[in-house]
Design an enzyme around this catalytic site. Structure first.
Site, short mmCIF file in Angstrom:
data_model
loop_
_atom_site.label_atom_id
_atom_site.label_comp_id
_atom_site.label_asym_id
_atom_site.label_seq_id
_atom_site.Cartn_x
_atom_site.Cartn_y
_atom_site.Cartn_z
N GLU A 190 52.67 48.21 37.95
CA GLU A 190 53.19 48.00 39.29
C GLU A 190 54.41 48.85 39.62
OE1 GLU A 190 53.81 43.83 40.03
OE2 GLU A 190 51.69 43.36 39.83
N GLU A 374 45.58 41.78 36.86
CA GLU A 374 46.31 40.51 37.06
C GLU A 374 45.77 39.82 38.30
OE1 GLU A 374 50.60 40.69 37.38
OE2 GLU A 374 50.73 42.09 35.70
C1 FCB Z 1 53.31 40.66 38.94
C2 FCB Z 1 53.89 41.08 37.63
C3 FCB Z 1 53.77 40.04 36.55
C4 FCB Z 1 53.96 38.64 37.08
C5 FCB Z 1 53.12 38.40 38.29
C6 FCB Z 1 53.22 37.01 38.86
O1 FCB Z 1 53.94 41.33 39.98
O2 FCB Z 1 53.27 42.25 37.16
O3 FCB Z 1 54.66 40.38 35.52
O4 FCB Z 1 55.29 38.40 37.29
O5 FCB Z 1 53.45 39.31 39.28
#
Ligand code: FCB
Length: 470
Positions: A190, A374
């Protein structure tokens, strides 16, 4: 259920498919055995042991120790104590049947300030990877999940072009040390968060707030990625190489041209800012309409370096944002009433994931295969009689997996899905209050308790195995 390392893996036999509300429909592509189902974590969020075995300070140690930066003054100093409990955490991962594990390497654990290897820190990750391999779990290692060594921040951090070259050195060291053990290398997690939250609005470490800084930091982050890719290829040819982007869905509050334009600019700022340089070798010019005068300094050849071919792209998706025009060149958020939200206040909106995946597939002819690296949600989970009944999460995961299936059916090449997160953990500026894990962590005792969602996922994965390759 409370976790017991001796427990056998959850079996599909524990419930019939019909009474398991998690089970996807028979025609879902999620039944394909080559679609990986995994769990994700990150070093600073789970490891703790911040002063052990030669680990140096990171920007998150500094930031979280600064009063007012993190809710309740929480820090990652102990976190889930995973640095000491890694072996039983991997037993837990395996007992939940996960097929893949995405974790991150803490840069300040493995290199000293002069760039020399720290053998003890490297051994931690080698042991972890070897154990995952023994268990037959696919390994995805993120090199940078936000814990920049503080000594590099002291020299300008991501505002200093030199940090990109230091990152390439770090990628070189790790891929020489760990080659053959990693199935997928992810350079950055990210970069939007590192650049925008870290240098643009100051909500994350290092806590600077300047629009021009954000675009320059982004450029150096992407350059770091582009410099690292050929290094990883040379040192570890058998692995796949990629990067992880968080993406945002922006929807217009009305059908007016101005609001539609506002939603477009929202997505430029969240998605195209990262994906255009990576996949088209250029920055989106609309970004500088939104943020006039913030063009970064880009040297000859940088964009070619940044657009190095990828084996995969990781996509992190959480929610959508409803926006309208601010009356000028920008957008403002208009929170929707009456929608389902999570403990973060984020709207539950699985269609956004489907629409973004299909949109990227159309927009980028060179889009590599995708992984959802994620997706998940926070809820205020409690252990009651040894159980954590997180039914909102079960529905959330099921609906987002269905959105991935819909994108695959529309022709998008998605190879896997990682739930965020394996464990409740240090949720950055929100500390320990927000619980994203499929496994509950009691921070007083470090006891792990798989939530119902973990059991559902485990059962589904077991039933895929039992059905064999589809
Ligand atoms: C993302 C991050 C991860 C976690 C999630 C909820 O932005 O990559 O580390 O904090 O959000």
């Amino acid at each position: 259920m409370t976790y017991d390392t001796a427990a056998s893996p959850h079996s599909a036999a524990q419930a019939t498919l019909d009474d398991d509300p998690f089970t996807p429909p028979q025609d879902s592509s999620l039944w394909r055995r080559d679609f990986l189902l995994g769990a994700a974590t990150a070093s600073y969020q789970i490891e703790g042991a911040v002063h052990e075995d030669g680990r140096l300070a990171s920007i998150w140690d500094t930031f979280s120790a600064t009063p007012g930066k993190v809710l309740a003054g929480d820090t990652g100093a102990v976190a889930c104590d995973h640095y000491h409990r890694w072996a039983s955490d991997l037993d837990l991962l395996a007992s939940l049947n996960f097929e893949a594990y995405r974790f991150s390497i803490a840069w300040p654990r493995v290199m000293d300030a002069a760039g020399r290897p720290n053998a003890k820190g490297i051994a931690f990750y080698r042991n972890l990877l070897e154990r995952l391999k023994e268990k037959g779990i696919r390994t995805f290692a993120t090199l940078y999940h936000w814990d920049l060594p503080q000594h590099l921040e002291d020299r300008g951090g991501w505002l200093n072009r030199d940090t990109a070259y230091r990152f390439a050195d770090y990628a070189d060291l790790m891929s020489r040390e760990l080659h053959g053990l990693v199935d997928g290398w992810m350079t950055l997690n990210e970069p939007w968060c590192s650049a925008y939250l870290g240098y643009g609005n100051g909500h994350h470490a290092p806590g600077l707030a300047n629009g021009r800084y954000a675009t320059q930091a982004m450029h150096h982050l992407l350059l770091a990625h582009g410099l690292a890719i050929p290094v990883l290829r040379a040192n570890d040819p058998g692995s796949a190489k990629g990067i992880v982007a968080n993406v945002g869905r922006g929807t217009p509050d009305s059908s007016s041209a101005a609001d539609v334009r506002a939603a477009h600019l929202f997505e430029v700022q969240h998605n195209a800012w990262i994906l255009d340089p990576l996949l088209k070798g250029e920055y989106p010019q609309d970004l500088f309409e939104l943020w006039p005068g913030t063009e970064p300094l880009v040297l000859e050849g940088d964009l070619r370096t940044i657009a190095a071919p990828l084996d995969f792209l990781g996509i992190n998706y959480y929610f959508r944002t409803n926006v309208k025009s601010d009356g000028g060149h920008g957008f403002v958020e208009v929170p929707l009433e009456g929608v389902e939200r999570t403990q973060m206040g984020w709207e539950v909106y699985p269609d956004g994931l489907r629409d973004l995946l299909i949109g990227f597939h159309r927009e980028y002819p060179d889009l590599p295969p995708l992984y959802i690296t994620e997706n998940g949600m926070a809820s205020n989970d409690r252990v009651i009689d040894g159980e954590v009944d997180d039914r909102q999460r079960i529905a959330f995961l099921k609906r987002h997996l269905a959105a991935v299936d819909a994108a695959i059916k529309a022709g998008v090449d998605v190879r896997g899905y990682f739930v965020w997160s394996l464990l409740d953990n240090f949720e950055w500026a929100f500390g320990y209050e927000r619980r994203f894990g499929v496994v509950h962590v009691d921070y007083d005792t470090q006891r792990r308790t798989p939530k119902r969602s973990a059991e559902r996922l485990a059962r589904f994965i077991a039933s895929r195995r039992e059905r064999g390759a589809a």
